[in-house]
Design a protein around this motif. Structure first.
Motif, PDB file in Angstrom:
ATOM      1  N   CYS A  41     -35.234  16.565 -19.027  1.00  0.00           N
ATOM      2  CA  CYS A  41     -34.057  15.781 -18.623  1.00  0.00           C
ATOM      3  C   CYS A  41     -32.972  15.786 -19.699  1.00  0.00           C
ATOM      4  CB  CYS A  41     -34.453  14.341 -18.294  1.00  0.00           C
ATOM      5  SG  CYS A  41     -35.378  14.204 -16.755  1.00  0.00           S
ATOM      6  N   ARG A  42     -33.370  15.844 -20.943  1.00  0.00           N
ATOM      7  CA  ARG A  42     -32.388  15.809 -22.037  1.00  0.00           C
ATOM      8  C   ARG A  42     -31.469  17.034 -22.060  1.00  0.00           C
ATOM      9  NH1 ARG A  42     -35.677  14.292 -27.420  1.00  0.00           N
ATOM     10  NH2 ARG A  42     -33.889  15.373 -28.335  1.00  0.00           N
ATOM     11  N   VAL A  43     -31.864  18.105 -21.394  1.00  0.00           N
ATOM     12  CA  VAL A  43     -31.052  19.336 -21.446  1.00  0.00           C
ATOM     13  C   VAL A  43     -29.677  19.102 -20.825  1.00  0.00           C
ATOM     14  CG1 VAL A  43     -30.850  21.709 -20.601  1.00  0.00           C
ATOM     15  CG2 VAL A  43     -33.057  20.877 -21.475  1.00  0.00           C
ATOM     16  N   VAL A  44     -29.630  18.474 -19.649  1.00  0.00           N
ATOM     17  CA  VAL A  44     -28.340  18.254 -18.972  1.00  0.00           C
ATOM     18  C   VAL A  44     -27.819  16.872 -19.365  1.00  0.00           C
ATOM     19  CG1 VAL A  44     -27.211  17.969 -16.738  1.00  0.00           C
ATOM     20  CG2 VAL A  44     -28.880  19.797 -17.079  1.00  0.00           C
ATOM     21  N   THR A  87     -34.285  19.714 -27.236  1.00  0.00           N
ATOM     22  CA  THR A  87     -35.471  20.039 -26.443  1.00  0.00           C
ATOM     23  C   THR A  87     -35.118  20.934 -25.242  1.00  0.00           C
ATOM     24  OG1 THR A  87     -35.076  18.034 -25.173  1.00  0.00           O
ATOM     25  CG2 THR A  87     -36.631  17.891 -27.016  1.00  0.00           C
ATOM     26  N   GLY A  88     -36.157  21.504 -24.657  1.00  0.00           N
ATOM     27  CA  GLY A  88     -36.011  22.185 -23.370  1.00  0.00           C
ATOM     28  C   GLY A  88     -35.656  23.655 -23.429  1.00  0.00           C
ATOM     29  N   GLY A 120     -28.137  18.156 -28.813  1.00  0.00           N
ATOM     30  CA  GLY A 120     -28.136  16.847 -28.163  1.00  0.00           C
ATOM     31  C   GLY A 120     -28.508  15.795 -29.181  1.00  0.00           C
ATOM     32  N   MET A 121     -29.567  15.042 -28.894  1.00  0.00           N
ATOM     33  CA  MET A 121     -30.004  14.063 -29.886  1.00  0.00           C
ATOM     34  C   MET A 121     -30.617  14.755 -31.093  1.00  0.00           C
ATOM     35  SD  MET A 121     -31.414  10.755 -27.921  1.00  0.00           S
ATOM     36  CE  MET A 121     -32.153  11.577 -26.545  1.00  0.00           C
TER      37      MET A 121
END
Ligand code: GLY
Ligand code: MN
Ligand code: MN
Length: 474
Positions: free
Chosen positions: A147-150, A338-339, A332-333
């Motif tokens: 989920c963190r990818v988008v 991730t991902g 991202g964070m």
């Protein structure tokens, strides 16, 4: 959609509840009957080994994604059936609160996008789910990673804010490079620009590499003198509310590119421009990375560093000697977010270190960071290997060692029709030249460097400014 005013987007709350729902949707896509609760622990306060000082605190990213909460020692619970989230914050009666005043549940409820806030003392001290029959520790981690990818607009605004802060730092370093004496003065300038704009944390340790040091990919010394060096490579990015920026610029220290370093700079910039032009929803990142190698080979053939047939060179993977890392990674964070599904065991050296494999979805943020490096530890084995040495002209290569390494790194949002560049730091070669050349006599900081503090005219100037000057022992 470049976010022109991130501050206005950030007036709202971090969309933690929407994240929890997305994560459940993802889990249900794989486990349609999934029910129960999501449970995540935040980062606990930890003391330094053998000491009573706390370690630097960095919130767990999985926890932040579901709460937007930067407090230490918290727990989070989300009940899937009732769609209700609860944040547990520490209750510390009798403590001295040396670092910050206590946060009440009411304050936390007003600040974070959760349905309820309780004290951690409302649950048992030692929660364990090990005794439960029906548990799945892998599903949540995998779901949050995917989920963190988008990113949603709020996350993009956080990243744009981090990028804007870093752009100021990069500009400051560029303006000071001619007057600076060493790498650490420039690192200090970048950190000063970040902290003074409110960004206390960096996304990663800055790389401030002059001359041949720029060929060391994860250079950490940041303490060498600049004198006599051609270029400075600055890879530095501030963090904003747990979200990263990751920016690299390479520019001439003297304000003027040498012929060789300008040639390499132009190739790397073309690698980056051509790769950025390929970006859009669904593009295969492996293809973009390959295109960067093609442009590198074309450029190095034109300079005579490489010789022979372009396709044969690419097939032999000889260009990996000069561009030995992946084109970029999700951001991202985490800086390396991730991902990405990398395959570090890949037998193909061109793709082994590519941190993202597969197609990029709209809404993901990716770094595009091609580079060409003259690192003897990496290139020497290629020169000794007949498969590769037939394609490298060692005599021409000899002229390029002082270029060290050139990398240019921007942060791109993938969209349905292309990509939006979040990074505004200068990279046009002529503009870089002008900006650094303009500031030949700019002071490195308002306080002079330690070696010059005791020079009489510096003492006079600093005394006039009201600064106390400490003389070294005679
Ligand atoms: N600054 C770390 C990286 O570019 O991957
Ligand atoms: Mn990067
Ligand atoms: Mn970087």
């Amino acid at each position: 959609m470049v976010i022109s005013s991130p501050e206005s987007v950030l007036e709202g709350k971090y969309p933690a509840k929407a994240h929890a729902r997305r994560v459940v949707d993802h889990i249900r896509g794989k486990l349609p009957d999934a029910t129960g609760v999501l449970y995540v622990e935040g980062r606990m306060t930890k003391l330094l080994e053998d000491n009573d000082e706390p370690e630097h605190f960095r919130q767990r990213r999985f926890f932040y994604y579901l709460t937007g909460c930067e407090l230490a020692d918290c727990y989070f619970l989300y009940d899937i059936a009732s769609d209700k989230s609860t944040l547990f914050i520490p209750h510390q009666p009798g403590q001295r609160h040396l670092e910050r005043p206590p946060v009440s549940p009411a304050e936390a409820l007003a600040k974070y996008d959760v349905d309820d806030v309780k004290f951690t003392t409302d649950v048992s001290d030692h929660i364990t789910f090990l005794g439960f029959d029906n548990k799945n520790f892998g599903a949540l981690k995998e779901a949050v990673e995917v989920c963190r990818v988008v990113k949603d607009d709020y996350e993009l605004a956080l990243m744009q804010k981090a990028n804007n802060i870093s752009a100021v730092g990069h500009k400051l370093v560029l303006e000071r490079v001619r007057a600076a004496k060493n790498e650490q003065e420039l690192q200090a300038a970048f950190l000063a620009a970040s902290v003074s704009q409110g960004a206390k944390n960096q996304s990663y340790s800055s790389i401030v590499a002059s001359g041949r040091a720029a060929a060391t990919l994860h250079y950490v010394r940041n303490d060498l003198p600049l004198e006599g060096k051609l270029n400075l490579l600055l890879d530095a990015g501030a963090e904003w509310s747990c979200y990263a920026s990751d920016i690299t610029r390479t520019f001439p220290i003297s304000g003027k590119f040498s012929k060789e370093s300008r040639e390499i700079y132009d190739i790397v910039l073309r690698m980056q421009e051509e790769c950025i032009a390929m970006l859009k929803d669904g593009v295969l990142w492996d293809d973009v990375h390959y295109r960067a190698h093609e442009v590198a080979v074309e450029g190095l053939l034109a300079l005579g560093i490489l010789k022979g047939d372009k396709k044969a060179i690419l097939d032999a993977r000889t260009s990996v000697a000069f561009f030995p890392h992946g084109l970029g990674h999700y951001l991202g964070m985490d800086t390396h977010d991730t991902g990405g599904n990398p395959n570090y065991e890949d037998k193909d050296t061109m793709f082994r270190y590519l941190r993202v494999r597969g197609r990029l979805p709209a809404g993901s943020v990716i770094t595009v960071e091609p580079g060409i490096y003259f690192c003897n530890f990496i290139i020497e084995p290629y020169l000794k290997d007949s498969v590769h040495s037939q394609y490298i002209d060692a005599a021409v290569l000899e002229r390029y060692w002082d270029v060290g390494g050139v990398r240019i790194e921007d942060n791109l949002i993938i969209t349905s029709s292309g990509a939006e560049n979040m990074t505004t730091a200068i990279k046009d070669a002529d503009e870089l030249k002008r900006s650094s050349a303009r500031n030949k006599r700019a002071p490195v900081s308002s306080i002079d460097s330690p070696e010059t503090l005791w020079i009489p005219e510096v003492i006079k100037r600093n005394t006039a400014r009201g600064l106390q000057v400490l003389r070294p022992q005679e």
